[in-house]
Design a protein around this motif. Structure first.
Motif, PDB file in Angstrom:
ATOM      1  N   VAL A 101       0.837  -1.207   0.000  1.00  7.21           N
ATOM      2  CA  VAL A 101       0.000   0.000   0.000  1.00  7.21           C
ATOM      3  C   VAL A 101       0.868   1.253   0.000  1.00  7.21           C
ATOM      4  CG1 VAL A 101      -1.749   1.272   1.287  1.00  7.21           C
ATOM      5  CG2 VAL A 101      -1.874  -1.220   1.150  1.00  7.21           C
ATOM      6  N   MET A 102       1.927   1.258   0.805  1.00 13.33           N
ATOM      7  CA  MET A 102       2.795   2.433   0.860  1.00 13.33           C
ATOM      8  C   MET A 102       3.480   2.684  -0.473  1.00 13.33           C
ATOM      9  SD  MET A 102       4.439   1.782   4.661  1.00 13.33           S
ATOM     10  CE  MET A 102       5.651   3.066   4.421  1.00 13.33           C
ATOM     11  N   GLU A 103       3.968   1.629  -1.128  1.00 14.76           N
ATOM     12  CA  GLU A 103       4.666   1.825  -2.405  1.00 14.76           C
ATOM     13  C   GLU A 103       3.705   2.236  -3.514  1.00 14.76           C
ATOM     14  OE1 GLU A 103       7.294  -1.202  -3.621  1.00 14.76           O
ATOM     15  OE2 GLU A 103       8.360  -1.332  -1.702  1.00 14.76           O
ATOM     16  N   LEU A 104       2.495   1.678  -3.542  1.00 14.09           N
ATOM     17  CA  LEU A 104       1.525   2.077  -4.561  1.00 14.09           C
ATOM     18  C   LEU A 104       1.120   3.537  -4.394  1.00 14.09           C
ATOM     19  CD1 LEU A 104      -0.788  -1.063  -4.787  1.00 14.09           C
ATOM     20  CD2 LEU A 104       0.862  -0.280  -6.474  1.00 14.09           C
ATOM     21  N   ARG A 105       0.953   3.973  -3.167  1.00 18.27           N
ATOM     22  CA  ARG A 105       0.603   5.380  -2.951  1.00 18.27           C
ATOM     23  C   ARG A 105       1.775   6.305  -3.274  1.00 18.27           C
ATOM     24  NH1 ARG A 105      -2.980   4.573   2.591  1.00 18.27           N
ATOM     25  NH2 ARG A 105      -4.923   3.996   1.482  1.00 18.27           N
ATOM     26  N   ALA A 106       2.993   5.820  -3.047  1.00 20.61           N
ATOM     27  CA  ALA A 106       4.158   6.627  -3.414  1.00 20.61           C
ATOM     28  C   ALA A 106       4.279   6.748  -4.933  1.00 20.61           C
ATOM     29  CB  ALA A 106       5.424   6.009  -2.830  1.00 20.61           C
ATOM     30  N   ILE A 107       3.936   5.666  -5.648  1.00 23.51           N
ATOM     31  CA  ILE A 107       3.998   5.708  -7.119  1.00 23.51           C
ATOM     32  C   ILE A 107       2.939   6.640  -7.691  1.00 23.51           C
ATOM     33  CG2 ILE A 107       3.662   4.291  -9.198  1.00 23.51           C
ATOM     34  CD1 ILE A 107       4.808   1.942  -7.598  1.00 23.51           C
ATOM     35  N   SER A 108       1.763   6.692  -7.043  1.00 30.40           N
ATOM     36  CA  SER A 108       0.645   7.469  -7.589  1.00 30.40           C
ATOM     37  C   SER A 108       0.644   8.922  -7.157  1.00 30.40           C
ATOM     38  CB  SER A 108      -0.680   6.835  -7.152  1.00 30.40           C
ATOM     39  OG  SER A 108      -0.777   6.794  -5.735  1.00 30.40           O
ATOM     40  N   GLU A 109       1.676   9.394  -6.485  1.00 27.82           N
ATOM     41  CA  GLU A 109       1.774  10.794  -6.078  1.00 27.82           C
ATOM     42  C   GLU A 109       3.010  11.422  -6.710  1.00 27.82           C
ATOM     43  OE1 GLU A 109      -0.444  12.437  -4.593  1.00 27.82           O
ATOM     44  OE2 GLU A 109      -1.751  10.782  -3.978  1.00 27.82           O
ATOM     45  N   PRO A 110       2.843  12.472  -7.514  1.00 29.54           N
ATOM     46  CA  PRO A 110       1.589  13.062  -7.993  1.00 29.54           C
ATOM     47  C   PRO A 110       0.894  12.178  -9.023  1.00 29.54           C
ATOM     48  CG  PRO A 110       3.434  14.152  -9.013  1.00 29.54           C
ATOM     49  CD  PRO A 110       4.020  13.179  -8.027  1.00 29.54           C
ATOM     50  N   ALA A 111      -0.389  12.448  -9.270  1.00 30.68           N
ATOM     51  CA  ALA A 111      -1.212  11.574 -10.103  1.00 30.68           C
ATOM     52  C   ALA A 111      -0.705  11.496 -11.535  1.00 30.68           C
ATOM     53  CB  ALA A 111      -2.669  12.058 -10.088  1.00 30.68           C
ATOM     54  N   GLU A 112      -0.159  12.599 -12.076  1.00 31.91           N
ATOM     55  CA  GLU A 112       0.282  12.587 -13.485  1.00 31.91           C
ATOM     56  C   GLU A 112       1.535  11.748 -13.684  1.00 31.91           C
ATOM     57  OE1 GLU A 112       1.581  16.386 -11.377  1.00 31.91           O
ATOM     58  OE2 GLU A 112      -0.295  15.273 -11.718  1.00 31.91           O
ATOM     59  N   ASN A 113       2.232  11.394 -12.605  1.00 35.29           N
ATOM     60  CA  ASN A 113       3.439  10.570 -12.744  1.00 35.29           C
ATOM     61  C   ASN A 113       3.175   9.086 -12.497  1.00 35.29           C
ATOM     62  OD1 ASN A 113       4.931  12.875 -13.263  1.00 35.29           O
ATOM     63  ND2 ASN A 113       5.542  13.150 -11.116  1.00 35.29           N
ATOM     64  N   PHE A 114       1.921   8.691 -12.380  1.00 35.73           N
ATOM     65  CA  PHE A 114       1.608   7.282 -12.120  1.00 35.73           C
ATOM     66  C   PHE A 114       2.037   6.427 -13.295  1.00 35.73           C
ATOM     67  CE2 PHE A 114      -1.368   3.658 -12.294  1.00 35.73           C
ATOM     68  CZ  PHE A 114      -1.071   3.074 -11.080  1.00 35.73           C
ATOM     69  N   ASN A 115       2.792   5.373 -12.997  1.00 39.25           N
ATOM     70  CA  ASN A 115       3.312   4.476 -14.024  1.00 39.25           C
ATOM     71  C   ASN A 115       2.757   3.073 -13.774  1.00 39.25           C
ATOM     72  OD1 ASN A 115       4.782   2.922 -15.828  1.00 39.25           O
ATOM     73  ND2 ASN A 115       6.684   4.069 -15.503  1.00 39.25           N
ATOM     74  N   PRO A 116       1.826   2.589 -14.612  1.00 36.22           N
ATOM     75  CA  PRO A 116       1.280   1.240 -14.412  1.00 36.22           C
ATOM     76  C   PRO A 116       2.332   0.141 -14.484  1.00 36.22           C
ATOM     77  CG  PRO A 116      -0.100   2.505 -15.902  1.00 36.22           C
ATOM     78  CD  PRO A 116       1.147   3.290 -15.699  1.00 36.22           C
ATOM     79  N   ASN A 117       3.400   0.371 -15.250  1.00 37.11           N
ATOM     80  CA  ASN A 117       4.455  -0.628 -15.370  1.00 37.11           C
ATOM     81  C   ASN A 117       5.118  -0.885 -14.012  1.00 37.11           C
ATOM     82  OD1 ASN A 117       6.428  -2.347 -16.232  1.00 37.11           O
ATOM     83  ND2 ASN A 117       7.633  -0.798 -17.303  1.00 37.11           N
ATOM     84  N   ILE A 118       5.479   0.208 -13.307  1.00 40.21           N
ATOM     85  CA  ILE A 118       6.113   0.070 -11.989  1.00 40.21           C
ATOM     86  C   ILE A 118       5.124  -0.523 -10.985  1.00 40.21           C
ATOM     87  CG2 ILE A 118       7.228   1.332 -10.121  1.00 40.21           C
ATOM     88  CD1 ILE A 118       8.178   3.367 -12.177  1.00 40.21           C
ATOM     89  N   ALA A 119       3.881  -0.094 -11.047  1.00 43.33           N
ATOM     90  CA  ALA A 119       2.872  -0.618 -10.131  1.00 43.33           C
ATOM     91  C   ALA A 119       2.651  -2.115 -10.351  1.00 43.33           C
ATOM     92  CB  ALA A 119       1.562   0.145 -10.315  1.00 43.33           C
TER      93      ALA A 119
END
Length: 305
Positions: A101-119
């Motif tokens: 949960v912590m890593e997914l929220r870190a990836i999605s902040e900010p929203a425009e930098n969300f990378n589905p590949n890393i997630a």
């Protein structure tokens, strides 16, 4: 007890009076120690006459239950095993790992930098029901948000059904074990009344029936002892399951809007690699068939004279 003391005193005084009348008044001697001993011994004798019931022994109860205690005993082992297994399985860190949960929220902040590949690769590092639901949602990258959320809901429901299957056995044990005990009780009552029709000279009908009913009720007691904890464990585990999977659904709906900028533009394959949807369409677009040849006569007519 007081009545017995009064009676003893009355009998003693009457006998003394008779003796006094038959003897010379000069020979009368009253022994107060004997009267006191009678008064002291009478309560003890009265208490000794009351038989105290023997204490109930658990092992003797189980042995009296007979063969109907065997399925109840097996059901009790099943309840203990399932309850222990579900309590260990439905731990929060095992269903929704905190690090995931912590890593997914870190990836999605900010929203425009969300990378589905890393997630996607992050979910692979933390296998769990939460990771399975998020991974199914990421594989719908590029599709409308409604379809992405539906994919997450369907996956969460399948995972919840899989974890709820053992809990249904606890509900079955809570419902069936009292019926097993009742069956043993009914059978014991039938046997008790049947045996009361042929009594020996040293036993009364009430004594025979009371012993048979006492034995018959043991199975009902055993069934309730198993069923009540089973029902409590089942309710607790169902509530815990619903709470954990609601948290997974909240996490999925929190990440779904981050994928909106990729709708119709990029997609994610099963290996977690991003691809452009335009390139995919161009690769899969069928080639146009060649134009049919023009007949020779039409060519000659088309030429100017």
């Amino acid at each position: 007890m007081a009545l017995a003391v009064v009676v003893v005193m009355f009998v003693t005084l009457t006998l003394d009076a008779l003796v006094v009348r038959s003897q010379d008044p000069s020979d009368i001697r009253i022994d107060t120690s004997e009267i006191q001993s009678v008064l002291n011994d009478s309560p003890a004798a009265a208490e000794a006459s009351v038989d105290e019931p023997s204490p109930i022994d658990l092992l003797s109860l189980i042995s009296r239950g007979g063969r109907f205690m065997i399925p109840i005993g097996l059901m009790s082992l099943l309840v203990v095993a399932l309850a222990a297994e579900r309590i260990l399985t439905l731990r929060e860190n095992k269903i929704i790992p905190r690090t995931l949960v912590m890593e997914l929220r870190a990836i999605s902040e900010p929203a425009e930098n969300f990378n589905p590949n890393i997630a996607f690769h992050t979910c692979n590092d933390f296998p769990s029901p939460a990771a399975t639901a998020i991974r199914a949602m990421l594989l719908r990258t590029g599709q409308p948000i409604g379809e992405i959320e539906n994919a997450a809901k369907e996956t969460i429901q399948r995972e919840a059904d899989g974890h709820a299957a053992p809990i249904r056995w606890l509900n079955l044990a809570a419902a069936a074990t009292p019926l097993m005990g009742l069956l043993g009780t009914v059978w014991g009552m039938i046997v008790a009344f049947h045996e009361s029709t042929t009594l020996t000279a040293d036993r009364s009908r009430s004594e025979q029936l009371s012993e048979g009913i006492y034995t018959a009720l043991v199975t009902t007691l055993a069934g309730l002892i198993v069923a009540i904890p089973a029902a409590m464990f089942a309710q607790y585990l169902e509530n815990r399951l619903a709470k954990l999977f609601n948290q997974i659904e909240e996490l999925a709906f929190e990440l779904a809007p981050r994928m909106a900028p990729l709708v119709g533009r990029r997609r994610l394959d099963n290996q977690g690699t991003m691809h452009s949807m335009d390139r995919v369409k161009s690769n899969h677009e069928p080639a146009r068939p060649p134009a049919p040849p023009v007949p020779q006569k039409m060519r000659s007519e088309a030429k100017p004279g």
